[in-house]
Design a protein around this motif. Sequence first.
Motif, PDB file in Angstrom:
ATOM      1  N   LYS A 118      -0.041 -47.444   2.866  1.00  0.00           N
ATOM      2  CA  LYS A 118      -0.397 -48.635   3.633  1.00  0.00           C
ATOM      3  C   LYS A 118      -1.122 -49.622   2.724  1.00  0.00           C
ATOM      4  O   LYS A 118      -1.968 -49.229   1.911  1.00  0.00           O
ATOM      5  CB  LYS A 118      -1.281 -48.266   4.819  1.00  0.00           C
ATOM      6  CG  LYS A 118      -0.541 -47.561   5.945  1.00  0.00           C
ATOM      7  CD  LYS A 118      -1.471 -47.301   7.123  1.00  0.00           C
ATOM      8  CE  LYS A 118      -0.714 -46.644   8.268  1.00  0.00           C
ATOM      9  NZ  LYS A 118      -1.607 -46.368   9.431  1.00  0.00           N
ATOM     10  N   ASP A 125       1.013 -54.252   5.168  1.00  0.00           N
ATOM     11  CA  ASP A 125       0.787 -53.793   6.541  1.00  0.00           C
ATOM     12  C   ASP A 125      -0.240 -54.648   7.281  1.00  0.00           C
ATOM     13  O   ASP A 125      -0.221 -54.703   8.511  1.00  0.00           O
ATOM     14  CB  ASP A 125       0.302 -52.338   6.525  1.00  0.00           C
ATOM     15  CG  ASP A 125       1.348 -51.405   5.940  1.00  0.00           C
ATOM     16  OD1 ASP A 125       2.261 -51.030   6.678  1.00  0.00           O
ATOM     17  OD2 ASP A 125       1.257 -51.094   4.732  1.00  0.00           O
ATOM     18  N   LEU A 137      -5.351 -50.999  11.435  1.00  0.00           N
ATOM     19  CA  LEU A 137      -4.375 -50.106  10.827  1.00  0.00           C
ATOM     20  C   LEU A 137      -4.141 -48.831  11.630  1.00  0.00           C
ATOM     21  O   LEU A 137      -3.257 -48.034  11.289  1.00  0.00           O
ATOM     22  CB  LEU A 137      -4.804 -49.751   9.397  1.00  0.00           C
ATOM     23  CG  LEU A 137      -4.678 -50.903   8.377  1.00  0.00           C
ATOM     24  CD1 LEU A 137      -5.332 -50.518   7.059  1.00  0.00           C
ATOM     25  CD2 LEU A 137      -3.220 -51.284   8.152  1.00  0.00           C
ATOM     26  N   GLU A 138      -4.927 -48.636  12.681  1.00  0.00           N
ATOM     27  CA  GLU A 138      -4.639 -47.505  13.568  1.00  0.00           C
ATOM     28  C   GLU A 138      -3.255 -47.716  14.174  1.00  0.00           C
ATOM     29  O   GLU A 138      -2.905 -48.820  14.591  1.00  0.00           O
ATOM     30  CB  GLU A 138      -5.699 -47.407  14.668  1.00  0.00           C
ATOM     31  CG  GLU A 138      -7.050 -46.928  14.167  1.00  0.00           C
ATOM     32  CD  GLU A 138      -8.070 -46.813  15.289  1.00  0.00           C
ATOM     33  OE1 GLU A 138      -7.685 -46.983  16.468  1.00  0.00           O
ATOM     34  OE2 GLU A 138      -9.253 -46.564  14.977  1.00  0.00           O
ATOM     35  N   LYS A 139      -2.489 -46.645  14.246  1.00  0.00           N
ATOM     36  CA  LYS A 139      -1.064 -46.747  14.574  1.00  0.00           C
ATOM     37  C   LYS A 139      -0.783 -47.546  15.832  1.00  0.00           C
ATOM     38  O   LYS A 139       0.034 -48.478  15.836  1.00  0.00           O
ATOM     39  CB  LYS A 139      -0.456 -45.353  14.701  1.00  0.00           C
ATOM     40  CG  LYS A 139       1.060 -45.371  14.872  1.00  0.00           C
ATOM     41  CD  LYS A 139       1.641 -43.971  14.857  1.00  0.00           C
ATOM     42  CE  LYS A 139       3.154 -44.014  15.003  1.00  0.00           C
ATOM     43  NZ  LYS A 139       3.749 -42.649  14.967  1.00  0.00           N
ATOM     44  N   GLU A 140      -1.462 -47.237  16.927  1.00  0.00           N
ATOM     45  CA  GLU A 140      -1.185 -47.927  18.193  1.00  0.00           C
ATOM     46  C   GLU A 140      -1.590 -49.390  18.135  1.00  0.00           C
ATOM     47  O   GLU A 140      -0.864 -50.273  18.603  1.00  0.00           O
ATOM     48  CB  GLU A 140      -1.897 -47.219  19.348  1.00  0.00           C
ATOM     49  CG  GLU A 140      -1.305 -45.858  19.692  1.00  0.00           C
ATOM     50  CD  GLU A 140      -1.942 -45.251  20.924  1.00  0.00           C
ATOM     51  OE1 GLU A 140      -2.780 -45.936  21.561  1.00  0.00           O
ATOM     52  OE2 GLU A 140      -1.608 -44.098  21.252  1.00  0.00           O
ATOM     53  N   ASN A 141      -2.768 -49.663  17.556  1.00  0.00           N
ATOM     54  CA  ASN A 141      -3.236 -51.054  17.445  1.00  0.00           C
ATOM     55  C   ASN A 141      -2.287 -51.866  16.566  1.00  0.00           C
ATOM     56  O   ASN A 141      -1.948 -53.016  16.881  1.00  0.00           O
ATOM     57  CB  ASN A 141      -4.648 -51.099  16.861  1.00  0.00           C
ATOM     58  CG  ASN A 141      -5.685 -50.554  17.802  1.00  0.00           C
ATOM     59  OD1 ASN A 141      -5.454 -50.457  19.013  1.00  0.00           O
ATOM     60  ND2 ASN A 141      -6.842 -50.192  17.277  1.00  0.00           N
ATOM     61  N   TRP A 142      -1.891 -51.258  15.447  1.00  0.00           N
ATOM     62  CA  TRP A 142      -1.000 -51.967  14.517  1.00  0.00           C
ATOM     63  C   TRP A 142       0.319 -52.315  15.195  1.00  0.00           C
ATOM     64  O   TRP A 142       0.829 -53.430  15.044  1.00  0.00           O
ATOM     65  CB  TRP A 142      -0.732 -51.106  13.280  1.00  0.00           C
ATOM     66  CG  TRP A 142       0.075 -51.835  12.240  1.00  0.00           C
ATOM     67  CD1 TRP A 142      -0.401 -52.586  11.210  1.00  0.00           C
ATOM     68  CD2 TRP A 142       1.514 -51.903  12.165  1.00  0.00           C
ATOM     69  NE1 TRP A 142       0.644 -53.129  10.488  1.00  0.00           N
ATOM     70  CE2 TRP A 142       1.826 -52.718  11.058  1.00  0.00           C
ATOM     71  CE3 TRP A 142       2.548 -51.347  12.922  1.00  0.00           C
ATOM     72  CZ2 TRP A 142       3.135 -52.993  10.680  1.00  0.00           C
ATOM     73  CZ3 TRP A 142       3.873 -51.633  12.557  1.00  0.00           C
ATOM     74  CH2 TRP A 142       4.153 -52.444  11.447  1.00  0.00           C
ATOM     75  N   GLN A 143       0.877 -51.394  15.955  1.00  0.00           N
ATOM     76  CA  GLN A 143       2.164 -51.617  16.601  1.00  0.00           C
ATOM     77  C   GLN A 143       2.082 -52.758  17.613  1.00  0.00           C
ATOM     78  O   GLN A 143       2.982 -53.592  17.707  1.00  0.00           O
ATOM     79  CB  GLN A 143       2.651 -50.336  17.289  1.00  0.00           C
ATOM     80  CG  GLN A 143       4.091 -50.402  17.780  1.00  0.00           C
ATOM     81  CD  GLN A 143       5.104 -50.571  16.657  1.00  0.00           C
ATOM     82  OE1 GLN A 143       4.904 -50.053  15.549  1.00  0.00           O
ATOM     83  NE2 GLN A 143       6.172 -51.320  16.913  1.00  0.00           N
ATOM     84  N   HIS A 150       1.832 -55.963  15.644  1.00  0.00           N
ATOM     85  CA  HIS A 150       3.125 -56.219  14.996  1.00  0.00           C
ATOM     86  C   HIS A 150       4.121 -56.832  15.983  1.00  0.00           C
ATOM     87  O   HIS A 150       4.770 -57.853  15.679  1.00  0.00           O
ATOM     88  CB  HIS A 150       3.674 -54.908  14.429  1.00  0.00           C
ATOM     89  CG  HIS A 150       5.126 -54.961  14.061  1.00  0.00           C
ATOM     90  ND1 HIS A 150       5.612 -55.743  13.026  1.00  0.00           N
ATOM     91  CD2 HIS A 150       6.214 -54.336  14.600  1.00  0.00           C
ATOM     92  CE1 HIS A 150       6.927 -55.597  12.945  1.00  0.00           C
ATOM     93  NE2 HIS A 150       7.310 -54.749  13.884  1.00  0.00           N
TER      94      HIS A 150
END
Length: 368
Positions: A190, A264, A332-338, A341
């Motif tokens: 990342k 990212d 960068l936490e997966k759910e927040n990033w998605q 995005h």
Amino acid sequence: MKVLISGGGTGGHIYPALALIEQIKKEIPNAEFLYIGSDNGLESRIVPDNQIPFKTVTISGFRRKLSVENVKTVLRFLKAVSTAKRYIRDFHPDVVIGTGGYVCGPVVFAAAKQRIPTLIHEQNSVPGLTNKFLSKYVDRVAISFEASKTFFPKEKVALTGNPRAQQVYEASLEKSGGRLTELGLDPNQKTVLIVGGSRGAKPINEAFLQAVPALKDKPFQCLYVTGDVHYESIKSELTTFGELTNIVCVPFIHDMPQVLKHVDLLVARAGATTLSETTALGLPSLLVPSPYVTNNHQEKNARALENNGAAKVIVEKELSADRLVQEMDASLEKENWQVMHEAAKAMGTPEAATTLRKLMEEVIAEKQ
């Protein structure tokens, strides 16, 4: 087809113009261009470097308060209108397009008064004085943010997005992650890109340096673009932290689209061009708006993204190393990033230059 374009003062007005020219060349190979700018603005160097015919007028911006200087500005404006009319008469453009900055004021005004098809493009959520003035005379007004609609005659407005978005989106498809390797980064890790513009942003620089002790042990890597002015001093200061395996420092990146595709998270100011790039690529961002711009338009630009869930805003007075690291971790936490995005992608306009080119042709057809 002959296209006359004017805009300048900052890259935010120049690069959208160049992106539009590039797209018109692709779609209308026999098109001819003339760019009118000022002799002392960035455009006087950037436009000729792109092999585009370039002419100048002498003009200055209006002060927002009554002053003797404004009287001189009026006189310069009238002289610039006369000069622009001569250029227009010699070039015979089919359309005249203004992309902002006070230099396009006399040029687009002169064209409108000669009943040549005209349109302006507004990059910011809050328009500048020049585009507000020109909106009364031009045929159409292209905007990048929905929030801009209220500032212009509603019957003239068309939401096109920023032409730079399409340029960046298409350029980002050309290369693989090898560009990160060239910069000394791991393309499988990342990556956070921190940048304050070509000359850097001191508050961002200071917060990042103070955050280095916390960042050097993170499971992500940082590409830190300092700006040419600050590079040597910051590079020297970074050596005091010992070996930094996940932090790379560079003064400037010339091929930003290829780099952005493999980033990212972006930490940056909130200029209109930057935001068009991030949304075109669906790139989550932490935005630190410059408070030193007219009408605080950078914060308003940034809030438009934040309100849609595409970015987080940190106003400069609240920027600190702790806050910066905290927001990086959270984004960068997966759910927040998605979520960010998808929200950024939904706001993107990857066909903005083509849309603006079509609007240009509509304006020409309407005047025939």
